[in-house]
Design an enzyme around this catalytic site. Structure first.
Site, PDB file in Angstrom:
ATOM      1  CG  HIS A 130      30.647  33.457  33.594  1.00  0.00           C
ATOM      2  ND1 HIS A 130      29.931  32.310  33.861  1.00  0.00           N
ATOM      3  CD2 HIS A 130      29.944  34.475  34.144  1.00  0.00           C
ATOM      4  CE1 HIS A 130      28.844  32.634  34.543  1.00  0.00           C
ATOM      5  NE2 HIS A 130      28.828  33.945  34.722  1.00  0.00           N
ATOM      6  CG  ASP A 207      31.168  33.676  27.334  1.00  0.00           C
ATOM      7  OD1 ASP A 207      30.176  34.340  26.963  1.00  0.00           O
ATOM      8  OD2 ASP A 207      31.425  33.441  28.530  1.00  0.00           O
ATOM      9  CD  GLN A 210      28.673  40.653  30.229  1.00  0.00           C
ATOM     10  OE1 GLN A 210      28.263  41.793  30.020  1.00  0.00           O
ATOM     11  NE2 GLN A 210      28.077  39.853  31.097  1.00  0.00           N
ATOM     12  CE  LYS A 233      24.831  37.642  30.921  1.00  0.00           C
ATOM     13  NZ  LYS A 233      25.081  37.810  32.334  1.00  0.00           N
ATOM     14  CB  CYS A 371      30.230  33.739  37.687  1.00  0.00           C
ATOM     15  SG  CYS A 371      28.651  33.576  38.487  1.00  0.00           S
TER      16      CYS A 371
HETATM   17  N1  PMP Z   1      29.754  34.231  30.292  1.00  0.00           N
HETATM   18  C1  PMP Z   1      29.788  35.507  30.675  1.00  0.00           C
HETATM   19  C2  PMP Z   1      30.977  36.347  30.326  1.00  0.00           C
HETATM   20  C3  PMP Z   1      28.719  36.052  31.386  1.00  0.00           C
HETATM   21  O1  PMP Z   1      28.753  37.323  31.772  1.00  0.00           O
HETATM   22  C4  PMP Z   1      27.613  35.228  31.696  1.00  0.00           C
HETATM   23  C5  PMP Z   1      26.432  35.754  32.492  1.00  0.00           C
HETATM   24  N2  PMP Z   1      26.794  36.373  33.690  1.00  0.00           N
HETATM   25  C6  PMP Z   1      27.622  33.904  31.256  1.00  0.00           C
HETATM   26  C7  PMP Z   1      28.699  33.442  30.553  1.00  0.00           C
HETATM   27  C8  PMP Z   1      26.454  32.987  31.502  1.00  0.00           C
HETATM   28  O2  PMP Z   1      25.430  33.335  30.643  1.00  0.00           O
HETATM   29  P1  PMP Z   1      23.925  32.810  30.801  1.00  0.00           P
HETATM   30  O3  PMP Z   1      23.310  33.632  31.875  1.00  0.00           O
HETATM   31  O4  PMP Z   1      23.305  33.111  29.473  1.00  0.00           O
HETATM   32  O5  PMP Z   1      23.975  31.379  31.078  1.00  0.00           O
END
Ligand code: PMP
Length: 413
Positions: A130, A207, A210, A233, A371
């Site tokens: 991401h 990270d 997910q 999430k 993203c």
């Molecule tokens: N990493 C991953 C794999 C994500 O899916 C997301 C959220 N789309 C993020 C980071 C960012 O997370 P946050 O919304 O908590 O900043």
């Protein structure tokens, strides 16, 4: 307890009763919410925890001696204990509240990495990150002169592990990878990554945006050095997240932000830092959302992650079969181990057009690059249509999406 239930006794209709928004009608159709990888819907217990805090014991925490301040502090700190248990951290001081995964990664980048990296050092990320696990490291690489290397991804959307092992050497100081991909669903072999990185003396950040909602997380067993969590999430509120870090690392790191709460003693000559975890929690925190995060985690634990996982796996299997049966649809992300994310492209159809037509059927999917632009570039596509499933979704809802897809394809081709 409920943990022992099998998917055959998983009562999805009973689960759905907990989520008020699922009663919504969108464009005249019952809502089918398949955008769970972007954010999950909230059960009533989470909504109640938020309103209960504001209605009954709203107060600033830690410094107050009146009853409301004590109650608010106790509730805030109770969430820390729940998070500690949820990911099996050794100590509650290793749980830092942040705004989410993005802030957790930036915290590590601007404290640990900024002070520990120098020119010639190397950082490894992966080709399926991401943007929030790419850009902070690019910024830090620029500041420190460290080099950023990337583990490539194969055609199934899996990390090419031989290439990862080739990238490892004693110059590598940090490996930061996604546990489960938001765009493809791939579950990465993080234990292998962590053990190999530690052998060359590198630390590992995961990270967990997910993975936390789908997989059992045991940070001690994984032996990761940092783990980032996003509440929204995991059926919790937005604006709150967690950074887990090993105590020794957190102790040695400088603070991220300065202000109230993170200090022990302030004079104009010298300021000393508060103990963990408060050293990293400057200012009035997001009390209400932290309190409600506990309700979300308790809700998930009450049903049991393995029960949820079995059910979601079944949904993914069904969706995959149904999508593959449509002519001209190609799945993007066919890894052997996946969380419940089905990403696909339809030949000759732009994902955005598809998303709009599905929305007309009440089906909420995510379209675009999610993203993860470098990953989309790897597959030579501008983006995908992504259906991501949660515990409250059903096979009947997948049928609605599939019927909607047939309609949309007829119109758009
Ligand atoms: N990493 C991953 C794999 C994500 O899916 C997301 C959220 N789309 C993020 C980071 C960012 O997370 P946050 O919304 O908590 O900043």
């Amino acid at each position: 307890m409920v943990e022992t239930l099998t998917h055959t006794t998983f009562d999805v209709q009973a689960i759905r009763q907990h989520f008020p928004v699922l009663n919504r009608v969108v464009k005249g159709k019952p809502l089918v919410y398949f955008d769970n990888a972007a954010t999950t819907q909230k059960p009533q217990v989470v909504i109640d925890a938020l309103t209960d805090y504001y209605k009954n014991y709203n107060a600033n925490i830690h410094r107050g001696i009146h009853s409301l301040a004590e109650e608010a502090t106790a509730a805030y700190e109770a969430t820390r204990d729940t998070v500690q248990q949820f990911i099996n951290a050794k100590q509650r001081e290793e749980i830092i509240f942040t705004r989410g995964v993005t802030e957790s990664i930036n915290l590590v980048a601007y404290t640990w990495a900024r002070t520990n990296l120098k020119a010639g050092d190397e950082i490894i990320i992966s080709g399926m990150e991401h943007h929030s696990n790419i850009v902070p490291w690019q910024l830090i690489a620029e500041i420190t002169g460290a080099k950023l290397n990337v583990i490539p991804v194969n055609d199934n959307g899996e990390l090419i592990m031989e290439e990862f092992h080739k990238l490892l050497n004693e110059k590598v100081k940090l490996v930061s990878v996604v546990h489960a991909s938001n765009s493809l669903g791939t579950i990465n072999p993080v234990k292998e990554i962590i053990d190999a990185a530690h052998k060359v003396g590198a630390i590992v950040m995961l990270d967990g945006a997910q993975s936390t909602v789908h997989l059992d997380i045991d940070v001690q067993q994984l032996d990761c050095d940092f783990f980032a969590i996003s509440s929204h999430k995991v059926y919790g509120p937005t604006g709150i997240g967690v950074l887990y870090g090993k105590r020794a690392l957190l102790e040695a790191m400088p603070p991220f932000m300065g202000g109230g709460e993170m200090i022990k003693d302030v004079t104009f000559e010298k300021t000393t830092w508060n103990d963990l975890p408060y050293k990293f929690e400057a200012g009035t925190p997001n009390i209400a959302d932290t309190v409600a995060l506990k309700a979300a985690l308790d809700f998930v634990s009450g049903i049991g992650k393995s029960t949820i996982r079995k059910y979601e796996d079944e949904l993914l299997r069904y969706a995959t079969e149904q999508l593959q049966s449509i002519d001209g649809i190609r799945l993007v992300g066919t890894a052997k181990h996946k969380v419940s994310v089905a990403s696909y492209v339809v030949e000759g159809v732009h994902p955005q057009d598809l998303g709009i037509l599905l929305d007309n059927q009440g089906v909420a999917v995510r379209t675009g690059h999610h993203c993860t632009q470098p990953l989309m570039n790897r597959f030579g596509i501008p983006g995908t249509t992504r259906a991501s499933f949660a515990m409250y979704n059903t096979k009947e809802e997948i049928d609605v999406m599939i019927a909607g897809l047939h309609k949309a394809i007829k119109l758009l081709r």
